[in-house]
Design a protein around this motif. Structure first.
Motif, PDB file in Angstrom:
ATOM      1  N   VAL A 167      66.461 -22.985  40.008  1.00 35.89           N
ATOM      2  CA  VAL A 167      67.445 -22.111  38.439  1.00 35.89           C
ATOM      3  C   VAL A 167      68.556 -20.700  39.377  1.00 35.89           C
ATOM      4  CG1 VAL A 167      67.693 -21.198  35.890  1.00 35.89           C
ATOM      5  CG2 VAL A 167      65.823 -23.230  36.428  1.00 35.89           C
ATOM      6  N   SER A 168      69.370 -20.975  38.943  1.00 34.94           N
ATOM      7  CA  SER A 168      70.446 -20.228  39.684  1.00 34.94           C
ATOM      8  C   SER A 168      71.641 -19.705  37.821  1.00 34.94           C
ATOM      9  CB  SER A 168      71.446 -20.531  39.975  1.00 34.94           C
ATOM     10  OG  SER A 168      72.180 -19.213  40.138  1.00 34.94           O
ATOM     11  N   ASP A 169      71.575 -18.814  36.946  1.00 33.57           N
ATOM     12  CA  ASP A 169      72.448 -18.656  36.412  1.00 33.57           C
ATOM     13  C   ASP A 169      72.537 -19.588  34.749  1.00 33.57           C
ATOM     14  OD1 ASP A 169      73.395 -16.354  37.305  1.00 33.57           O
ATOM     15  OD2 ASP A 169      74.854 -16.975  38.234  1.00 33.57           O
ATOM     16  N   GLY A 170      70.922 -19.851  35.075  1.00 33.14           N
ATOM     17  CA  GLY A 170      70.032 -20.510  33.908  1.00 33.14           C
ATOM     18  C   GLY A 170      70.716 -22.191  33.918  1.00 33.14           C
ATOM     19  N   VAL A 171      71.380 -22.538  35.255  1.00 27.10           N
ATOM     20  CA  VAL A 171      72.065 -23.688  35.478  1.00 27.10           C
ATOM     21  C   VAL A 171      70.527 -24.267  36.236  1.00 27.10           C
ATOM     22  CG1 VAL A 171      72.970 -25.658  36.619  1.00 27.10           C
ATOM     23  CG2 VAL A 171      74.806 -23.452  35.081  1.00 27.10           C
ATOM     24  N   VAL A 172      69.833 -25.663  35.819  1.00 25.79           N
ATOM     25  CA  VAL A 172      68.947 -26.203  36.471  1.00 25.79           C
ATOM     26  C   VAL A 172      69.729 -27.327  37.401  1.00 25.79           C
ATOM     27  CG1 VAL A 172      66.695 -27.784  36.085  1.00 25.79           C
ATOM     28  CG2 VAL A 172      67.450 -25.586  34.993  1.00 25.79           C
ATOM     29  N   THR A 173      69.310 -27.525  38.686  1.00 28.14           N
ATOM     30  CA  THR A 173      70.013 -28.871  39.611  1.00 28.14           C
ATOM     31  C   THR A 173      69.115 -29.070  39.999  1.00 28.14           C
ATOM     32  OG1 THR A 173      71.803 -26.745  40.887  1.00 28.14           O
ATOM     33  CG2 THR A 173      71.529 -28.535  41.762  1.00 28.14           C
ATOM     34  N   PRO A 174      69.439 -30.549  39.383  1.00 26.47           N
ATOM     35  CA  PRO A 174      68.241 -31.293  40.025  1.00 26.47           C
ATOM     36  C   PRO A 174      68.514 -31.573  41.954  1.00 26.47           C
ATOM     37  CG  PRO A 174      69.805 -32.558  39.070  1.00 26.47           C
ATOM     38  CD  PRO A 174      69.951 -31.244  39.398  1.00 26.47           C
ATOM     39  N   ILE A 175      66.758 -32.198  41.957  1.00 31.01           N
ATOM     40  CA  ILE A 175      66.773 -32.543  43.753  1.00 31.01           C
ATOM     41  C   ILE A 175      66.680 -33.755  43.724  1.00 31.01           C
ATOM     42  CG2 ILE A 175      66.753 -30.506  44.842  1.00 31.01           C
ATOM     43  CD1 ILE A 175      63.310 -31.055  44.805  1.00 31.01           C
ATOM     44  N   VAL A 225      61.011 -24.926  31.479  1.00 27.40           N
ATOM     45  CA  VAL A 225      60.312 -24.147  30.253  1.00 27.40           C
ATOM     46  C   VAL A 225      60.929 -22.610  30.603  1.00 27.40           C
ATOM     47  CG1 VAL A 225      58.367 -21.624  29.902  1.00 27.40           C
ATOM     48  CG2 VAL A 225      57.801 -24.340  30.513  1.00 27.40           C
ATOM     49  N   VAL A 226      61.808 -22.402  29.363  1.00 25.10           N
ATOM     50  CA  VAL A 226      62.379 -21.983  29.197  1.00 25.10           C
ATOM     51  C   VAL A 226      62.056 -20.632  28.587  1.00 25.10           C
ATOM     52  CG1 VAL A 226      65.105 -21.651  28.274  1.00 25.10           C
ATOM     53  CG2 VAL A 226      64.229 -23.396  29.082  1.00 25.10           C
ATOM     54  N   THR A 227      62.301 -19.389  28.713  1.00 27.01           N
ATOM     55  CA  THR A 227      62.479 -17.659  28.350  1.00 27.01           C
ATOM     56  C   THR A 227      63.415 -17.365  28.340  1.00 27.01           C
ATOM     57  OG1 THR A 227      60.065 -18.582  29.135  1.00 27.01           O
ATOM     58  CG2 THR A 227      60.446 -15.863  28.232  1.00 27.01           C
ATOM     59  N   THR A 228      63.587 -16.401  27.231  1.00 29.81           N
ATOM     60  CA  THR A 228      64.196 -15.223  27.140  1.00 29.81           C
ATOM     61  C   THR A 228      63.784 -13.349  28.207  1.00 29.81           C
ATOM     62  OG1 THR A 228      63.511 -14.294  24.891  1.00 29.81           O
ATOM     63  CG2 THR A 228      65.026 -15.683  24.913  1.00 29.81           C
ATOM     64  N   GLU A 229      65.196 -13.218  28.488  1.00 34.79           N
ATOM     65  CA  GLU A 229      64.788 -12.295  29.399  1.00 34.79           C
ATOM     66  C   GLU A 229      64.062 -10.979  29.451  1.00 34.79           C
ATOM     67  OE1 GLU A 229      68.397 -10.602  30.623  1.00 34.79           O
ATOM     68  OE2 GLU A 229      69.516 -12.357  31.567  1.00 34.79           O
ATOM     69  N   ASP A 230      63.979 -10.954  27.788  1.00 34.40           N
ATOM     70  CA  ASP A 230      63.278 -10.030  27.192  1.00 34.40           C
ATOM     71  C   ASP A 230      61.584 -10.428  27.268  1.00 34.40           C
ATOM     72  OD1 ASP A 230      63.711 -11.472  24.644  1.00 34.40           O
ATOM     73  OD2 ASP A 230      64.490  -9.521  23.349  1.00 34.40           O
ATOM     74  N   GLY A 231      61.644 -12.071  27.043  1.00 32.58           N
ATOM     75  CA  GLY A 231      60.436 -13.009  26.850  1.00 32.58           C
ATOM     76  C   GLY A 231      60.171 -12.983  25.184  1.00 32.58           C
TER      77      GLY A 231
END
Length: 118
Positions: free
Chosen positions: A1-9, A17-23
């Protein structure tokens, strides 16, 4: 994950699982990665005919040990599923359209594009 972008392989599905920076918020979503094109770039071992088809598909897989066959619509929805190798696949109940047939065998998973017509 880079800058909120998921790159499929690879083609497949997984939970992300997505979590905000402050949790303060956490959530899980399922991501399904489908082939982006309909051209086969890998060697295929099975042959599907006729294509287009209106009621039945036949799969010629020589001596492959087929574990599972799935027919999915282009949005990834599972339309039909078979364990092992059926003599033929009844697609008569499917609406007209383009579908992807996933054939799982010992050498891997093949994806074939088929056209369903009435």
């Amino acid at each position: 994950v880079s800058d909120g972008v998921v790159t499929p392989i690879a083609v497949g599905e997984t939970d992300v699982v997505v979590t905000t920076e402050d949790g303060s918020f956490k959530d899980t979503c399922k991501v399904i990665v489908l082939p982006t094109g309909i051209e086969n770039t890998k060697e295929t071992f099975a042959r599907i005919y006729p294509n287009p088809a209106s009621d039945r598909l036949h799969i010629d897989a020589d001596d492959l040990q087929i574990a599972r066959i799935e027919v999915r619509d282009l949005s990834g929805g599972l339309c039909l599923e078979f364990a092992g190798m059926p003599e033929s696949v009844d697609i008569s109940a499917l609406p007209n359209g383009v579908y992807l047939v996933y054939i799982e065998h010992l050498a891997g998973i093949e994806v074939h594009r088929i056209v369903k017509t009435k």
